[in-house]
Design a protein around this motif. Sequence first.
Motif, mmCIF file in Angstrom:
data_model
loop_
_atom_site.group_PDB
_atom_site.id
_atom_site.type_symbol
_atom_site.label_atom_id
_atom_site.label_comp_id
_atom_site.label_asym_id
_atom_site.label_seq_id
_atom_site.Cartn_x
_atom_site.Cartn_y
_atom_site.Cartn_z
ATOM 1 N N VAL A 244 -2.304 60.097 110.716
ATOM 2 C CA VAL A 244 -1.817 61.093 109.764
ATOM 3 C C VAL A 244 -2.987 61.638 108.952
ATOM 4 O O VAL A 244 -3.850 60.863 108.513
ATOM 5 N N PRO A 245 -3.076 62.964 108.740
ATOM 6 C CA PRO A 245 -4.149 63.522 107.891
ATOM 7 C C PRO A 245 -4.097 62.939 106.485
ATOM 8 O O PRO A 245 -3.035 62.795 105.893
ATOM 9 N N ALA A 246 -5.290 62.579 105.966
ATOM 10 C CA ALA A 246 -5.386 61.984 104.628
ATOM 11 C C ALA A 246 -6.563 62.585 103.866
ATOM 12 O O ALA A 246 -7.421 61.883 103.354
ATOM 13 N N GLY A 247 -6.673 63.894 103.836
ATOM 14 C CA GLY A 247 -7.767 64.541 103.114
ATOM 15 C C GLY A 247 -8.924 64.880 104.036
ATOM 16 O O GLY A 247 -8.765 65.002 105.252
ATOM 17 N N GLN A 248 -10.127 64.994 103.473
ATOM 18 C CA GLN A 248 -11.325 65.331 104.235
ATOM 19 C C GLN A 248 -12.465 64.389 103.851
ATOM 20 O O GLN A 248 -12.477 63.812 102.763
#
Length: 344
Positions: free
Chosen positions: A276-280
């Motif tokens: 899951v995307p969690a920022g950069q």
Amino acid sequence: MTRPPALLAALAVSAALAGGLSACGGQPETAAAPAVRGERLTVAEATIDAVKPASAVVASRDLAEARTRIPGTLVQLSVREGDLVRRGQVIGVVSDDRVGLQTAAFGAQVAAAEAEAERARADLARIQTLFDKGIYAQARLDQARAASRAADAQVRAARAQRGASAETAAQGRILAPTTGRVLTADVPVGSVVGAGQSVATITAGPLVLRLELPEAQGRNLRVGQTVRLQGDDLPGVAGGVVAQVYPAATAGRTTADVAVEGLSSDRVGQHVVVQVPAGQRRAIVLPRRVVSTRYGIDFVRTVDRAGRISEAPVQLGGPVSGDRVEVLSGLAPGDVVLAPERAR
């Protein structure tokens, strides 16, 4: 006893002659490094999307409940978990003996009303004959006609009540509200059920991957983001796109739906691990084509300032975008990587 000193002297003369020859010829020539051929890439950090593993479950976006419409006893349930049903299909029957008795009572009322209507019509015919002969007055004829019409109305009312009671008995059939797969059907036959009680749950709408994340992690979710599956939990499915993020948090967790192509209804309820995307964050990213794998170890060819080529073992992370991969260790920003030459 004079031979060893003579031998030493001869060796010294030979060394002196060799040194003189070297002095006359200059420094010895060094072999030139072969020219490096191939595409060179300078390692640099790039901003990529940070991902975290999370658990998701294959679910239907909507669920339909097959409910009873009348109270009574469940005498038939013709489906089990996993069965496919179509909309309007009869999947169960509820019986109530009182409904049958009421229908019989209304049938008797219909018979009584019809008999009364027949008597009223006979009276009307007799009074009409006497009125034509001048025996009865107009008021008596009008009274007979009104009684006949009232009797006919009573017949229609009794028949309507009998029809309503029969329809109530027909409502004992439990119909599938939608086309889908039965998820639960755990009410045993013979159970007493109430009006509106659910006896089966059926999938409705498209299948999705449903995520439940902590609120802090769920704030980074946006509609349209890519979510990748980890491992081979769902053969033939690589990932999907966030289709909906529910605004309300429950027990400190955010819920989101991921649209995935290729899900089948027999996978409903299966848990899978997704990224899951969690920022950069900043990371070293290289094209996958510059990495070679031998004996389970990944290598990258590097070129130093002197033009020497060496192979550096690297540890790779997951795919980033397109054909790029993240390098976790083995390289540093500024290193020069040599891409393999394409076969001609």
